[in-house]
Design a protein around this motif. Structure first.
Motif, PDB file in Angstrom:
ATOM      1  N   PHE A   4       0.920  -1.158  -0.184  1.00  0.00           N
ATOM      2  CA  PHE A   4      -0.151   0.169   0.060  1.00  0.00           C
ATOM      3  C   PHE A   4       0.788   1.352  -0.032  1.00  0.00           C
ATOM      4  O   PHE A   4       0.639   2.241  -0.738  1.00  0.00           O
ATOM      5  CB  PHE A   4      -0.723  -0.016   1.244  1.00  0.00           C
ATOM      6  CG  PHE A   4      -1.862   1.135   1.318  1.00  0.00           C
ATOM      7  CD1 PHE A   4      -2.212   2.003   0.581  1.00  0.00           C
ATOM      8  CD2 PHE A   4      -2.139   1.376   2.740  1.00  0.00           C
ATOM      9  CE1 PHE A   4      -3.109   3.214   0.497  1.00  0.00           C
ATOM     10  CE2 PHE A   4      -3.142   2.453   2.843  1.00  0.00           C
ATOM     11  CZ  PHE A   4      -3.536   3.258   1.937  1.00  0.00           C
ATOM     12  N   ASP A   5       1.811   1.371   0.858  1.00  0.00           N
ATOM     13  CA  ASP A   5       2.960   2.326   0.999  1.00  0.00           C
ATOM     14  C   ASP A   5       3.599   2.706  -0.206  1.00  0.00           C
ATOM     15  O   ASP A   5       3.802   3.593  -0.652  1.00  0.00           O
ATOM     16  CB  ASP A   5       3.907   2.160   2.023  1.00  0.00           C
ATOM     17  CG  ASP A   5       4.564   3.462   2.526  1.00  0.00           C
ATOM     18  OD1 ASP A   5       3.991   4.608   2.438  1.00  0.00           O
ATOM     19  OD2 ASP A   5       5.639   3.361   3.010  1.00  0.00           O
ATOM     20  N   SER A  27       2.538   7.735   7.181  1.00  0.00           N
ATOM     21  CA  SER A  27       3.431   7.785   8.172  1.00  0.00           C
ATOM     22  C   SER A  27       3.767   6.590   8.932  1.00  0.00           C
ATOM     23  O   SER A  27       3.209   5.774   8.895  1.00  0.00           O
ATOM     24  CB  SER A  27       2.764   8.912   9.315  1.00  0.00           C
ATOM     25  OG  SER A  27       1.521   8.143  10.043  1.00  0.00           O
ATOM     26  N   ALA A  28       4.632   6.749   9.948  1.00  0.00           N
ATOM     27  CA  ALA A  28       5.279   5.423  10.454  1.00  0.00           C
ATOM     28  C   ALA A  28       4.126   5.139  11.354  1.00  0.00           C
ATOM     29  O   ALA A  28       3.941   3.925  11.708  1.00  0.00           O
ATOM     30  CB  ALA A  28       6.479   5.966  11.347  1.00  0.00           C
ATOM     31  N   THR A  81       3.676  13.518  -0.103  1.00  0.00           N
ATOM     32  CA  THR A  81       2.621  14.012   1.049  1.00  0.00           C
ATOM     33  C   THR A  81       2.605  12.949   2.000  1.00  0.00           C
ATOM     34  O   THR A  81       1.858  11.985   1.410  1.00  0.00           O
ATOM     35  CB  THR A  81       1.499  14.447   0.255  1.00  0.00           C
ATOM     36  OG1 THR A  81       1.665  15.514  -0.865  1.00  0.00           O
ATOM     37  CG2 THR A  81       0.532  14.764   1.061  1.00  0.00           C
ATOM     38  N   VAL A  82       2.614  13.280   3.320  1.00  0.00           N
ATOM     39  CA  VAL A  82       2.514  12.228   4.370  1.00  0.00           C
ATOM     40  C   VAL A  82       0.953  12.183   4.563  1.00  0.00           C
ATOM     41  O   VAL A  82       0.599  13.102   5.118  1.00  0.00           O
ATOM     42  CB  VAL A  82       3.405  12.372   5.646  1.00  0.00           C
ATOM     43  CG1 VAL A  82       3.244  11.404   6.677  1.00  0.00           C
ATOM     44  CG2 VAL A  82       4.723  12.521   4.954  1.00  0.00           C
ATOM     45  N   LEU A  83       0.529  10.933   4.648  1.00  0.00           N
ATOM     46  CA  LEU A  83      -0.725  10.764   5.372  1.00  0.00           C
ATOM     47  C   LEU A  83      -0.731  10.260   6.610  1.00  0.00           C
ATOM     48  O   LEU A  83      -0.025   9.240   6.746  1.00  0.00           O
ATOM     49  CB  LEU A  83      -1.662   9.562   4.492  1.00  0.00           C
ATOM     50  CG  LEU A  83      -1.849  10.127   3.065  1.00  0.00           C
ATOM     51  CD1 LEU A  83      -2.559   8.906   2.073  1.00  0.00           C
ATOM     52  CD2 LEU A  83      -2.676  11.277   2.701  1.00  0.00           C
ATOM     53  N   ASP A  85       6.297  14.233  10.303  1.00  0.00           N
ATOM     54  CA  ASP A  85       6.048  12.807  10.687  1.00  0.00           C
ATOM     55  C   ASP A  85       6.740  12.697  11.986  1.00  0.00           C
ATOM     56  O   ASP A  85       7.943  13.117  12.284  1.00  0.00           O
ATOM     57  CB  ASP A  85       6.637  11.881   9.850  1.00  0.00           C
ATOM     58  CG  ASP A  85       5.977  10.373  10.406  1.00  0.00           C
ATOM     59  OD1 ASP A  85       5.009  10.246  10.927  1.00  0.00           O
ATOM     60  OD2 ASP A  85       6.301   9.345   9.707  1.00  0.00           O
ATOM     61  N   GLY A  86       6.206  12.445  13.098  1.00  0.00           N
ATOM     62  CA  GLY A  86       6.768  12.183  14.423  1.00  0.00           C
ATOM     63  C   GLY A  86       6.405  13.187  15.460  1.00  0.00           C
ATOM     64  O   GLY A  86       6.939  13.367  16.460  1.00  0.00           O
ATOM     65  N   LEU A  87       5.752  14.358  14.957  1.00  0.00           N
ATOM     66  CA  LEU A  87       5.455  15.495  15.981  1.00  0.00           C
ATOM     67  C   LEU A  87       4.824  14.761  17.242  1.00  0.00           C
ATOM     68  O   LEU A  87       4.084  13.852  17.336  1.00  0.00           O
ATOM     69  CB  LEU A  87       4.443  16.342  15.440  1.00  0.00           C
ATOM     70  CG  LEU A  87       4.937  17.462  14.585  1.00  0.00           C
ATOM     71  CD1 LEU A  87       3.877  18.418  14.132  1.00  0.00           C
ATOM     72  CD2 LEU A  87       6.020  18.265  15.396  1.00  0.00           C
ATOM     73  N   HIS A  88       4.917  15.414  18.569  1.00  0.00           N
ATOM     74  CA  HIS A  88       4.320  14.975  19.636  1.00  0.00           C
ATOM     75  C   HIS A  88       2.726  15.118  19.465  1.00  0.00           C
ATOM     76  O   HIS A  88       2.087  16.062  18.988  1.00  0.00           O
ATOM     77  CB  HIS A  88       4.573  15.858  20.785  1.00  0.00           C
ATOM     78  CG  HIS A  88       4.282  15.394  22.195  1.00  0.00           C
ATOM     79  ND1 HIS A  88       2.896  15.478  22.853  1.00  0.00           N
ATOM     80  CD2 HIS A  88       4.863  14.725  23.454  1.00  0.00           C
ATOM     81  CE1 HIS A  88       2.851  15.119  23.774  1.00  0.00           C
ATOM     82  NE2 HIS A  88       3.856  14.468  24.269  1.00  0.00           N
TER      83      HIS A  88
END
Length: 721
Positions: free
Chosen positions: A33-34, A45-46, A159-161, A701-704
């Motif tokens: 999918f990715d 996103s991770a 573009t990150v989902l 990606d990875g924000l609190h």
């Protein structure tokens, strides 16, 4: 129901509602999918990849199918983009050689020979009569066979989902955000709000609905559900009637009211009656939309409902049978007598109107005493004015220091633009500076303290979205007046359209201007190639959809401005075709690939506006040699047919000068007013620990999880109430 609304959540938030289903071994399907997403310029996103990996393969596949369809449409990859010249951008012929070839082929065609010979005898040939001109000469599959695979590059768009919350909660949150927006939504936003309002009518509702058009959309949903509409002005009722008839709730265009059912008629008449009974002075509001109320009265038959006499008064005022003096007429009477002080005193009871009239009042003031009265009144009521109006007036005053004779640009709510000479005297510096200081102080007071502020430097010059109509639906689209960097060797424009009922010919063109806005050259169907680049060829009808492209080598550009435009040569307008959109791609010189490669698309916007010439954006070379995009979202009236870049280049240059030289309020301005703990410019890599307020073009990606995130899709959240 939730799956039907999932595309709205993805488009507006770049989040996929948390997938639900049985646990399983979905890691392989999630990676596939990715990879499929990456081919169109998106990725998981991770956190979202991890969530999908723990679900069953079937759940992952179902999610992938729904999501891929949505993102492909977002980027314009849901249609087939063919080109007239099969090898484009290679082997594009000289324009006149190409035309001569088309004539030669027509002469070899028995069915066309006689007509062409007759035209040649008269000294001119209509290109549209030539069998090989303007129509694809090969299939989409044949075109693909002439192009190598795209070579991936580090600069391709990704573009990150992100992982969203519970599907129902995501839908509710989006509904509340749109319904409670402090700025008007665009046409697409209102359409999406209508869909969400139907689904959420029985759930949580926004505490306030500042924008009246939004209220009309919500009221239609309430009416359908049997709930009482929220009405506190007679204009609210008129907007609701327009919504029920699928008309224009902004009241810019006249609505043709449908035959209304008895329950709807009763609801509208009861609403009018209660509004006027509670505040008879609101009858004066009828004057602003007299014709609309007269036409509505013909549908409502108020004489059949004597139990609502105040509703009948509304239509009596509209017909001129009952007098109700408007607030604006009282102001105009005072100004007609040059009683600036009296007008100011009256306007203090309507702070928003006072601020909109500040420029005029200051110009009419006869002396310093009257100018002081105007400024003092503004300072007195500034706390009662909406944040959007404060920002609009602040931007206006920043542009009123220029000398008389400068260009003045007008843009209406539909994006139609025109230019005239500004003959107004400037607002004098003492009052201008005094009012700007008052506005800055009030806005600073209203802005929330963001704590730790993390800013993407590329977002600093994004214009504040004071209206959703200052932008367009699409991907990577910024508000009118925004400036954003453009990094790449090749700039490729594209337009796609599909006619609805009649032969429709759109022409993609690019105009090059020098530093003084004089024409250097252009690329269009009349000039297929030049030093700067190539045109993909003219397509003159689109029953199954059609595309045109322009390639530009930025390093070879001789001008300082590049202005792409879409001209309607014949047929249906931008609001009449089945579909139409514009965009641009950035590529490295060695990437090759198909003419349309979704992962290289940086912007794709719908073309849905008045006029016959569309100006989505322009590109300007800065003193540092870098190119930057200036977002326009404008439409010129043009002519009914045969619009060409050669015919509108002067008006386009004049309009561009007015837009480029106008000072815009941007994210840089607003963040400069904020009381922050620390401000960090994001380097594109390092994500800080702990919650932050992030403002940028895309969520990292990875924000609190407790971070507040402001990106173009919700930039309106920065506008204080």
């Amino acid at each position: 129901m939730v799956h039907r609304l999932e595309p709205l959540v993805i488009r507006h938030t770049r989040r996929i509602p948390s997938p639900t289903g049985p646990a399983g071994e979905g890691a392989v399907a999630a990676r596939q999918f990715d990879a499929a997403l990456l081919s169109v310029g998106f990725k998981l996103s991770a956190e979202l990849l991890e969530r999908l990996s723990g679900l069953s393969e079937g759940t992952v596949v179902d999610t992938a199918v729904r999501t891929l369809g949505t993102v492909r449409e977002m980027v314009g990859d849901h249609v087939r983009h063919n080109v007239y010249f099969i090898d484009f951008p290679a082997n594009v012929p000289d324009t006149y050689d190409f035309w001569a070839r088309c004539v030669a082929e027509a002469l070899a065609d028995e069915s066309a020979r006689e007509s062409v010979l007759e035209q040649l005898g008269k000294g001119a040939v209509d290109l549209l009569t030539l069998p090989s001109y303007g129509r694809y000469q090969h299939t989409y599959a044949e075109m693909l066979g002439h192009h190598e695979e795209l070579i991936a590059a580090a600069g391709d768009r990704v573009t990150v989902l992100h992982l969203g919350g519970d599907a129902e909660a995501e839908v509710t949150d989006l509904y509340l955000a749109l319904a409670g927006s402090t700025t008007p939504l665009g046409e697409d936003g209102l359409r999406d709000l209508d869909v969400l309002a139907r689904a959420c009518v029985d759930g949580p509702q926004p505490e306030t609905i500042p924008v009246r058009e939004n209220r009309a959309v919500l009221n239609r949903a309430r009416l359908r559900a049997g709930a009482p509409p929220l009405l506190d002005t007679v204009t609210d009722v008129l907007r609701l009637a327009c919504a029920v008839s699928d008309g224009d709730v902004t009241l810019v265009a006249a609505t043709r009211f449908r035959r209304l059912t008895r329950p709807v008629r009763r609801a509208l008449l009861a609403g009018l009656d209660s509004v006027v009974a509670a505040a008879p002075a609101k009858l004066a509001d009828v004057h602003a939309h007299r014709e609309g109320f007269k036409r509505l009265g013909e549908r409502l038959h108020p004489h059949e409902y004597p139990q609502w006499p105040h509703a009948a008064d509304v239509f009596a005022v509209a017909r001129g049978e009952k007098r109700a003096r408007s607030f604006d007429s009282r102001v105009e009477e005072l100004l007609g007598m040059h009683d600036v002080t009296g007008a100011v005193e009256l306007l203090k009871s309507a702070p928003g109107k006072l601020f909109r009239a500040l420029d005029r009042l200051l110009r009419m003031a006869l002396d310093q005493e009257e100018r002081d009265v105007v400024a003092a009144a503004a300072e007195e009521v500034v706390a009662d004015v909406s944040g959007r109006v404060l920002l609009s007036v602040r931007e206006h005053l920043a542009n009123r220091a220029r000398d008389t004779g400068e260009t003045r640009v007008f843009v209406n709510r539909l994006g139609r633009a025109w230019v005239t000479e500004d003959e107004r005297p400037p607002v004098l510096p003492p009052e201008r500076e005094r009012l700007i200081a008052a506005l800055d102080a009030e806005l600073r007071r209203r802005l929330p303290a963001p704590g730790r502020l993390l800013i993407d430097p590329d977002a600093l010059d994004v214009a504040l979205p004071l209206s959703g109509r200052a932008t367009a639906a699409g991907l990577g689209v910024l508000p009118r007046g925004s400036v954003s960097p453009v990094d790449g060797e090749l700039l490729r424009f594209f337009v796609y359209w599909k006619q609805a009922a009649h032969r429709t010919d759109y022409d993609l063109s690019a105009l090059m201007l020098d530093a003084d806005y004089a024409t250097v050259c252009w690329l269009a169907y009349t000039n297929l190639k030049d030093l700067e680049g190539e045109h993909s060829g003219d397509i003159t009808e689109a029953p199954d959809g059609a595309s045109e492209f322009i390639d530009l080598r930025l390093g070879a550009a001789r001008g300082e401005f590049i202005v792409p435009q879409v001209n309607i040569f014949a047929g249906e307008g931008f609001e009449e075709v089945e579909e139409s959109f514009f965009g641009f791609m950035l590529r490295g010189s060695g990437q090759r690939g198909r003419p349309f490669e979704p992962r290289t698309v940086r912007m794709k916007s719908d073309l849905r506006g008045p006029g016959r010439v569309a100006l989505p954006l322009a590109f300007r070379r800065g003193e540092d040699g870098r190119w930057r995009a200036k977002w326009l979202h404008l439409y010129l009236k043009g002519t009914p047919a045969a619009n060409r870049v050669e015919g509108n280049r002067v008006s386009v240059a004049t309009l561009l000068r007015g837009i480029v030289e106008r000072e815009q309020l941007t994210v840089r301005y607003l963040t400069g007013l904020m009381d922050v703990t620390t401000t960090t410019l994001w380097d594109g890599k390092t994500v800080p620990e702990g919650p932050v307020t992030y403002i940028g073009l895309q969520r990292p990606d990875g924000l609190h999880p407790d971070s507040r995130v402001v990106v173009p899709e919700n930039l309106r959240d920065l506008i204080p109430e």
